[in-house]
Design a protein around this motif. Structure first.
Motif, PDB file in Angstrom:
ATOM      1  N   THR A  32       2.217 -39.223  74.406  1.00 24.63           N
ATOM      2  CA  THR A  32       1.289 -38.534  75.294  1.00 24.63           C
ATOM      3  C   THR A  32       1.575 -37.041  75.355  1.00 24.63           C
ATOM      4  O   THR A  32       2.656 -36.585  74.972  1.00 24.63           O
ATOM      5  CB  THR A  32       1.360 -39.113  76.722  1.00 24.63           C
TER       6      THR A  32
ATOM      7  N   SER B 295       1.388 -33.768  78.147  1.00 29.12           N
ATOM      8  CA  SER B 295       1.207 -33.370  79.541  1.00 29.12           C
ATOM      9  C   SER B 295      -0.044 -32.492  79.605  1.00 29.12           C
ATOM     10  O   SER B 295      -0.482 -31.934  78.589  1.00 29.12           O
ATOM     11  CB  SER B 295       2.420 -32.583  80.038  1.00 29.12           C
TER      12      SER B 295
ATOM     13  N   ASN C  38      -5.657 -36.045  77.229  1.00 24.92           N
ATOM     14  CA  ASN C  38      -6.175 -34.803  77.809  1.00 24.92           C
ATOM     15  C   ASN C  38      -7.043 -34.043  76.809  1.00 24.92           C
ATOM     16  O   ASN C  38      -7.001 -32.817  76.744  1.00 24.92           O
ATOM     17  CB  ASN C  38      -5.035 -33.919  78.323  1.00 24.92           C
TER      18      ASN C  38
ATOM     19  N   GLU D   4       6.691 -38.018  75.699  1.00 28.05           N
ATOM     20  CA  GLU D   4       5.690 -37.110  76.245  1.00 28.05           C
ATOM     21  C   GLU D   4       6.015 -35.707  75.753  1.00 28.05           C
ATOM     22  O   GLU D   4       7.143 -35.251  75.857  1.00 28.05           O
ATOM     23  CB  GLU D   4       5.686 -37.108  77.768  1.00 28.05           C
TER      24      GLU D   4
ATOM     25  N   ASP E 152       5.544 -31.880  76.371  1.00 27.06           N
ATOM     26  CA  ASP E 152       5.240 -30.994  77.487  1.00 27.06           C
ATOM     27  C   ASP E 152       5.320 -29.552  77.003  1.00 27.06           C
ATOM     28  O   ASP E 152       5.933 -29.264  75.973  1.00 27.06           O
ATOM     29  CB  ASP E 152       6.253 -31.234  78.622  1.00 27.06           C
TER      30      ASP E 152
ATOM     31  N   HIS F 173      10.024 -35.168  75.924  1.00 34.05           N
ATOM     32  CA  HIS F 173      10.630 -36.097  76.876  1.00 34.05           C
ATOM     33  C   HIS F 173      10.570 -37.476  76.219  1.00 34.05           C
ATOM     34  O   HIS F 173       9.543 -38.152  76.270  1.00 34.05           O
ATOM     35  CB  HIS F 173       9.880 -36.104  78.211  1.00 34.05           C
TER      36      HIS F 173
END
Length: 107
Positions: free
Chosen positions: A4, A6, A58, A76, A78, A91
């Motif tokens: 993913t 952020s 996103n 993730e 970021d 992360h």
């Protein structure tokens, strides 16, 4: 399996792709290097390769080669600002150890 971004990372990638005038997302991977064994690779991607595993978060595509996916599952990406420095931060819940210089990690 999932990787993913952020909201901050997605905004940064979208802004950069717009500025570049081309691109479909970011390509994440790992390479063998450093004192702990693995390092993250990140580059902007202009096209999706047939073998890529594609995640979208996103509004941004994250492309991963099948060999890197087991090392990146659950990660993730970021984008952070710390003082005068800014950059991407990974992360990864699968990381067991990171070398002292911060360049490589171990699963």
């Amino acid at each position: 399996m999932a990787v993913t971004l952020s909201p901050a990372a997605a905004r940064h990638v979208t802004k950069y792709i717009t500025k570049r005038g081309k691109g479909v997302g970011v390509r994440l991977g790992v390479k063998t290097t450093g004192c702990s064994g693995l390092a993250y690779k990140l580059e902007y991607a202009d096209e999706v390769a047939p073998e890529d595993v594609v995640f979208e978060g996103n509004g941004v595509k994250v492309l991963i080669d099948p060999k890197s996916l087991p090392y990146l599952d659950g990660t993730e990406l970021d984008f952070v600002r710390e003082g005068l420095n800014e950059g991407f931060k990974f992360h990864n819940p699968r990381e067991k150890d990171r070398c002292g210089c911060g360049e490589s990690f171990r699963i």
